[in-house]
Design a protein around this motif. Structure first.
Motif, mmCIF file in Angstrom:
data_model
loop_
_atom_site.group_PDB
_atom_site.id
_atom_site.type_symbol
_atom_site.label_atom_id
_atom_site.label_comp_id
_atom_site.label_asym_id
_atom_site.label_seq_id
_atom_site.Cartn_x
_atom_site.Cartn_y
_atom_site.Cartn_z
ATOM 1 N N UNK A 78 -82.161 3.869 88.671
ATOM 2 C CA UNK A 78 -80.857 4.143 88.085
ATOM 3 C C UNK A 78 -80.914 4.348 86.582
ATOM 4 N N UNK A 79 -79.800 4.781 86.003
ATOM 5 C CA UNK A 79 -79.795 5.167 84.581
ATOM 6 C C UNK A 79 -79.947 3.996 83.610
ATOM 7 N N UNK A 80 -79.427 2.820 83.942
ATOM 8 C CA UNK A 80 -79.509 1.708 82.988
ATOM 9 C C UNK A 80 -80.969 1.276 82.813
ATOM 10 N N UNK A 81 -81.628 1.034 83.931
ATOM 11 C CA UNK A 81 -83.041 0.657 83.862
ATOM 12 C C UNK A 81 -83.879 1.846 83.394
ATOM 13 N N UNK A 82 -83.452 3.044 83.758
ATOM 14 C CA UNK A 82 -84.170 4.241 83.335
ATOM 15 C C UNK A 82 -84.213 4.356 81.812
ATOM 16 N N UNK A 83 -83.076 4.088 81.195
ATOM 17 C CA UNK A 83 -83.037 4.148 79.731
ATOM 18 C C UNK A 83 -83.902 3.050 79.124
ATOM 19 N N UNK A 84 -83.884 1.876 79.734
ATOM 20 C CA UNK A 84 -84.721 0.782 79.226
ATOM 21 C C UNK A 84 -86.197 1.170 79.291
ATOM 22 N N UNK A 85 -86.580 1.760 80.419
ATOM 23 C CA UNK A 85 -87.994 2.128 80.574
ATOM 24 C C UNK A 85 -88.377 3.277 79.648
ATOM 25 N N UNK A 86 -87.440 4.186 79.416
ATOM 26 C CA UNK A 86 -87.717 5.279 78.487
ATOM 27 C C UNK A 86 -87.942 4.714 77.081
ATOM 28 N N UNK A 87 -87.083 3.773 76.696
ATOM 29 C CA UNK A 87 -87.240 3.143 75.380
ATOM 30 C C UNK A 87 -88.557 2.369 75.297
ATOM 31 N N UNK A 88 -88.915 1.698 76.394
ATOM 32 C CA UNK A 88 -90.164 0.934 76.425
ATOM 33 C C UNK A 88 -91.371 1.850 76.195
ATOM 34 N N UNK A 89 -91.391 2.968 76.905
ATOM 35 C CA UNK A 89 -92.519 3.887 76.760
ATOM 36 C C UNK A 89 -92.532 4.535 75.381
ATOM 37 N N UNK A 90 -91.352 4.889 74.875
ATOM 38 C CA UNK A 90 -91.280 5.497 73.545
ATOM 39 C C UNK A 90 -91.805 4.511 72.503
ATOM 40 N N UNK A 91 -91.413 3.236 72.649
ATOM 41 C CA UNK A 91 -91.857 2.218 71.688
ATOM 42 C C UNK A 91 -93.379 2.036 71.742
ATOM 43 N N UNK A 92 -93.976 2.339 72.899
ATOM 44 C CA UNK A 92 -95.434 2.223 73.015
ATOM 45 C C UNK A 92 -96.142 3.520 72.674
ATOM 46 N N UNK A 93 -95.401 4.480 72.132
ATOM 47 C CA UNK A 93 -96.044 5.683 71.619
ATOM 48 C C UNK A 93 -96.163 6.826 72.609
ATOM 49 N N UNK A 94 -95.464 6.739 73.739
ATOM 50 C CA UNK A 94 -95.457 7.860 74.690
ATOM 51 C C UNK A 94 -94.376 8.842 74.250
ATOM 52 N N UNK A 95 -94.701 10.130 74.231
ATOM 53 C CA UNK A 95 -93.646 11.131 74.038
ATOM 54 C C UNK A 95 -92.996 11.368 75.394
ATOM 55 N N UNK A 96 -91.690 11.318 75.428
ATOM 56 C CA UNK A 96 -90.981 11.491 76.692
ATOM 57 C C UNK A 96 -90.077 12.713 76.583
ATOM 58 N N UNK A 97 -90.267 13.644 77.491
ATOM 59 C CA UNK A 97 -89.383 14.815 77.572
ATOM 60 C C UNK A 97 -88.570 14.673 78.845
ATOM 61 N N UNK A 98 -87.303 14.343 78.708
ATOM 62 C CA UNK A 98 -86.470 14.203 79.897
ATOM 63 C C UNK A 98 -85.681 15.491 80.133
ATOM 64 N N UNK A 99 -85.136 15.619 81.313
ATOM 65 C CA UNK A 99 -84.401 16.832 81.662
ATOM 66 C C UNK A 99 -85.281 18.061 81.627
ATOM 67 N N UNK A 100 -86.564 17.881 81.857
ATOM 68 C CA UNK A 100 -87.512 18.995 81.774
ATOM 69 C C UNK A 100 -88.553 18.849 82.867
ATOM 70 N N UNK A 101 -89.094 19.970 83.290
ATOM 71 C CA UNK A 101 -90.209 19.891 84.224
ATOM 72 C C UNK A 101 -91.328 20.812 83.765
ATOM 73 N N UNK A 102 -92.524 20.510 84.224
ATOM 74 C CA UNK A 102 -93.666 21.383 83.935
ATOM 75 C C UNK A 102 -93.609 22.531 84.936
ATOM 76 N N UNK A 103 -93.456 23.747 84.420
ATOM 77 C CA UNK A 103 -93.311 24.884 85.342
ATOM 78 C C UNK A 103 -94.582 25.715 85.433
ATOM 79 N N UNK A 104 -95.549 25.435 84.584
ATOM 80 C CA UNK A 104 -96.797 26.179 84.682
ATOM 81 C C UNK A 104 -97.844 25.621 83.747
ATOM 82 N N UNK A 105 -99.072 26.052 83.974
ATOM 83 C CA UNK A 105 -100.174 25.644 83.109
ATOM 84 C C UNK A 105 -100.944 26.889 82.704
ATOM 85 N N UNK A 106 -101.632 26.805 81.561
ATOM 86 C CA UNK A 106 -102.435 27.944 81.119
ATOM 87 C C UNK A 106 -103.771 27.445 80.596
#
Lengths: 405, 67
Positions: free
Chosen positions: A190-218
């Motif tokens: 859910x969104x409440x825990x989702x936001x907490x986990x996003x903040x947790x990962x960001x605080x640990x130096x992960x770049x998070x791109x939400x609302x996005x998907x990987x559509x290809x590789x090169x």
């Protein structure tokens, strides 16, 4: 053994050598079955602790040997490794299996389907550096490559994606999670825990791109970048695809069984439309305990709990009890441990029962239409027991907590 | 009934603590510890459930007559 129900039961064949298959075999023995049990395993290695593949094993903290679980030495099982089921003939009670180039027929009196999941694959060119994570061999390869200090893009912010990201940060790597949902793990928690986990990962130096998907590789031979649905292009030495899984039922195509999303079972895990077949673990689709609709649970503990029911269905026939347990899963990310008991769904309401998210110590309930669907613990597993009888009840109403605790 | 906990096998999932909080407690290092030497009758069901669900087979029941 003397059959407890009609028909002779001498040969049980278990397809799948991970937790669901091995635990079902163990349960058959525990309940007194003394006939032959053959376990077909697609992997080379014996029963091991798969949950570590995205965590401690990937981080290099455990060896292959330390992953092995054992626990079946006294069970008198015949384990056929590197062996795949290819087709099933329910009328003949027979499987075609393949080991390397060799095919063979395997007959059964009862069959246990425990083939688990296979990762969803992307329709991308086959470049080096693109990884899926399911089996030990996948984790071995990825672990080797993570040792070369790559920049990592993870396609998918679910359990596997976030756990791999946490491991990458532990290794000091540059890592980006690309998550289609508005926050990490949001479809699961859910969104409440989702936001907490996003903040947790960001605080640990992960770049998070939400609302996005990987559509290809090169890249040339090796992957060099990942293209996102937002138009952004991320440099990447490694792309880990963690975009969910599907039940491993390819071998059941043409068997006549209903495999539209998993193997469809009755409440006691008997596969519908077949005699003497049960399904167990990630692959089993069974009626919800509420009686409305059906579900699969892609979690280790669920497989453990189902294994006893599956074994009893094999031995006792249609009179065997239904699977009604609420099952739990856990995830450990950095120093945070989350347990979820039950099955929350998208859009469930979320209420803190005790503690606080800011303090990183809380118990919360998910509920929908006045019924509690799941209980979540944030670093408080010892408090789950006190709340689990709320599951399936209507003891939370709207924003005001009404609990008899 | 007693429970044996093999710390070497434990993966620290916390599931035992989640189903039997009066039998197990989590220590600072993420590995549980037994709160009771002899499991009282009232907690036997919880303790057995913990043994069953332990994902890494780190728990075993030691029946009294095994000793």
């Amino acid at each position: 053994m003397t059959p407890r129900v009609g028909g002779v039961l001498r040969d049980v064949v278990v397809v799948g050598g991970s937790v669901a298959g091995i635990r079902t075999a163990a349960a058959l023995r525990r309940h007194g079955f003394d006939g032959s049990i053959r376990v077909l395993s697609a992997e080379t290695v014996e029963h091991y602790y798969r949950p570590a593949l995205s965590k401690s094993f990937l981080a290099g903290e455990q060896t292959e040997d330390e992953l092995l679980l054992g626990g079946f030495d006294d069970l008198n099982l015949e384990i056929l490794s590197n062996t795949l089921a290819v087709t099933l003939d329910t009328k003949r009670r027979s499987l075609m299996v393949r080991r390397g180039p060799n095919h063979a027929e395997v007959r059964y009196d009862a069959l246990v389907v425990a083939t688990g999941l296979t990762p969803r694959r992307m329709p991308w060119p086959e470049l080096e550096g693109i990884h899926y994570l399911r089996e030990l061999a996948d984790a071995q390869t990825l672990r080797r490559e993570l040792g070369r200090n790559p920049s990592v893009v993870i396609a998918g912010g679910g359990l596997i994606g976030t756990e791999v990201a946490a491991t990458c940060r532990k290794l000091g790597l540059d890592v980006t999670i690309v998550q289609p949902a508005p926050s990490l793990l949001e479809p699961a928690v859910g969104p409440v825990m989702g936001r907490l986990l996003t903040a947790l990962h960001t605080a640990h130096g992960v770049r998070v791109r939400t609302g996005a998907s990987v559509i290809g590789v090169a890249g040339h031979r090796r992957v060099e970048s990942a293209s996102l649905s937002t138009g952004e292009r991320l440099p990447a030495d490694i792309v880990v695809v963690a975009a969910g899984s599907r039940p491993q039922t390819d071998w059941l195509v043409g068997s006549g069984l209903d495999i539209s999303d998993g193997v469809v079972c009755a409440a006691n895990l008997a596969v519908l439309g077949a005699e003497n077949i049960v399904a167990v673990g990630d692959v089993a689709r069974y009626p919800r305990p509420s009686g409305v609709g059906s579900m699969r649970m892609e979690h280790w503990e669920n497989a453990i709990r189902q294994s006893d029911i599956a074994a009893r269905r094999v031995l006792d026939g249609p009179g065997a009890p239904a699977f009604t347990a609420h099952t739990a899963y856990w995830t450990t990310q950095y120093e945070t441990q989350i347990h979820v008991l039950g099955a929350p769904a998208m859009g469930d309401e979320f209420h803190i029962l005790e503690g606080g998210l800011a303090e990183r110590a809380a118990v919360a309930a998910y509920h929908r239409d006045g019924t509690v669907t799941a209980i979540l613990s944030l670093n408080q597993p010892q408090r789950l027991r006190a709340y689990r009888q709320l599951l399936g009840t209507a003891r939370l109403h709207g924003p005001a907590l009404v609990s008899d605790q | 009934m007693k429970i044996r906990l093999e710390a070497k096998r434990c993966k620290g999932t916390g599931l035992c603590v989640a189903v039997a909080p009066d039998v197990f407690a989590m220590k600072e290092n993420g590995i549980p510890t037994l709160l009771v030497d002899e499991v009282p009758e009232a907690l036997a069901h919880d303790a057995e459930e913990a043994v069953t669900v332990c994902p890494s087979l780190a728990l075993t029941v030691v029946e009294d007559d095994d000793e």
